[in-house]
Design a protein around this motif. Sequence first.
Motif, mmCIF file in Angstrom:
data_model
loop_
_atom_site.group_PDB
_atom_site.id
_atom_site.type_symbol
_atom_site.label_atom_id
_atom_site.label_comp_id
_atom_site.label_asym_id
_atom_site.label_seq_id
_atom_site.Cartn_x
_atom_site.Cartn_y
_atom_site.Cartn_z
ATOM 1 N N LEU A 64 0.819 -1.226 0.000
ATOM 2 C CA LEU A 64 0.000 0.000 0.000
ATOM 3 C C LEU A 64 0.848 1.270 0.000
ATOM 4 N N PHE A 67 -11.245 6.450 -2.975
ATOM 5 C CA PHE A 67 -10.926 5.104 -2.504
ATOM 6 C C PHE A 67 -9.422 4.924 -2.349
ATOM 7 N N ASN A 102 -8.128 6.885 0.746
ATOM 8 C CA ASN A 102 -8.461 6.231 2.016
ATOM 9 C C ASN A 102 -7.678 4.935 2.210
ATOM 10 N N LEU A 103 -7.503 4.175 1.135
ATOM 11 C CA LEU A 103 -6.763 2.922 1.227
ATOM 12 C C LEU A 103 -5.300 3.178 1.561
ATOM 13 N N TYR A 104 -4.752 4.266 1.046
ATOM 14 C CA TYR A 104 -3.359 4.610 1.324
ATOM 15 C C TYR A 104 -3.186 5.075 2.765
ATOM 16 N N TYR A 118 -5.488 4.769 5.578
ATOM 17 C CA TYR A 118 -6.086 4.051 6.694
ATOM 18 C C TYR A 118 -5.133 3.086 7.409
ATOM 19 N N PHE A 127 -12.657 0.006 2.100
ATOM 20 C CA PHE A 127 -11.261 0.378 2.336
ATOM 21 C C PHE A 127 -10.759 -0.004 3.735
ATOM 22 N N VAL A 180 -10.163 -3.852 3.484
ATOM 23 C CA VAL A 180 -8.965 -4.151 2.697
ATOM 24 C C VAL A 180 -7.710 -3.758 3.473
ATOM 25 N N GLY A 181 -7.748 -2.595 4.139
ATOM 26 C CA GLY A 181 -6.585 -2.148 4.904
ATOM 27 C C GLY A 181 -6.224 -3.113 6.016
#
Length: 537
Positions: free
Chosen positions: A140, A408, A411-413, A415, A482, A485-486
């Motif tokens: 990530l 998305f 937030n994914l980066y 979180y 997200f 996934v995180g």
Amino acid sequence: MADTKLKDDAEASSPERAMGTEVLDGNVSDDSSTIQAETYAYSEDRKIGVTGAVFLILNKMIGTGIFSTPSGIFAATGSVGVSFILWLVGGILTFCGISVFLEFGLAIPLSGGEKNYLERVYKHPRYLATCVLASQMVLLGFSTGNALAFGRYVLYASGWGSNDGWAARGVGIASVTFAVALHAVAPKWGVRLFNVLGIFKVVTLLFIVFSGFAALAGHRRVPNPHNFDNAFRIEEGEGYGGGGAQAYSNAILNVIYSYKGWENANYVVAELKNPRKTLAIAAPLAVGGVTILYILANVAYFAAISKEELATSDVLVAGVFFKNMFGDSAGARVLPVFVCLSNLGNVLAVSFAHARLNQELAKEGMLPFSRFWASNKPFNAPTASLFLHWIVTVIVLVAPPAGPAYTFVVNLYTYPGSWINGFVGAGLIYLQWSKTENWASPWHTYLPISILWLLSNAFLVIVPFIPPTGSWTADGYPYYVFPVVGVGVLLLGAVYWVVWTKVLPRIGGYKVVAERSFDESGVEVVRYKKVEVRKNR
């Protein structure tokens, strides 16, 4: 007896010199052979001073965020005043994070950032925390958000459109390819370019700030939006307000994303001149300046853009601002190019720093094919680790379906980093209060600051799981995607730890171990050895 003694010696030695030996299931044979050695030496003209470190931090902080995320932050809150409070809170939390990381970084002046800090605190199970961090950073730690915004602003400036479609993603792939290739082939010029772009993006932000002063004085091409009338009133309108606690947490994540990069110099401490002095000066100086610029830039946006237009502008906030200030002139088309260059500077800075972190993980034999990823060949730059960063960035660019992807990706980066930062903060509190740890650092973080840092990150990891009051799929995907996934990526690190330290030694009967050492001149040498593992009988 010899086997037992060797195992005890490995446990007593430093992590760098006993990497992998004490976690194996069984006895370690002393029959080992060196299969490759890598030397990591950087000349003084390659090392980064205070100015370079400031721009290394600035280039990662001032990227997409301030030119794009104000839209989502206002849309989530529905209040001009609350938006300003969140930006101020972001600056305060960033200074808390700086203090925590400075205490660790000045006590442990090694490249790798959180990797070194987690290893110092969470020693058992050995390397579990490091594997979790490795999963987050490798999978990530991408430049996708800024690369995508770069593509969108290029298309916006050229008049081709502005969505997250394949054209924008193609331009984004070109930008990260350029950044990685430059750092790999001509590392000195990579540093010089992001220094130049660092100056350029500060000038761009100052231009926006002073244009905002002009807008407050009535010099704009659109009517007065009256955004500062009853500024703290919370409203609902087209595209903004009514999101509840979950929307607020996403807004704070967007703010944190905009400030992200303050820790960038901690990743490359080995390439800093006089690292303790450089880090202590550069980090607070860069963040203080950026915080002031961010607050004033938001004043400019609200002075020239109506609430409805701001809420629906998505990542093109700066583009809409230029249009409202200068009309549909050529200047309004050219000015977004400045934002493009700012995004490119961020891609350069992120790829530079994250490749070094990937390399640090590989130096300790933690990645598959570690000798390859750790290599500095052929230009004394982490070419293979840069390539790994490129692979992940491109995958995340092309994986989401056509349509809105920026929120998305942001937030994914951001979180999973809140989980890591929370553990780092908790670790510092433990070290300061545990007399047996003998913790000492040239920098001291006061307990309330560490607690505030810990609690803020705890908030950020919990609240995204709370359902929003509105639609669960307002952004085109379920709200919980997200955070799930995180967390999944972090758990994948734990699975990898089991495979790396338990399963593979049982199957293969040996392990490749990395031994790190430093000679009298400070040059780092990493030797990879095949260590035979014999099962207990």
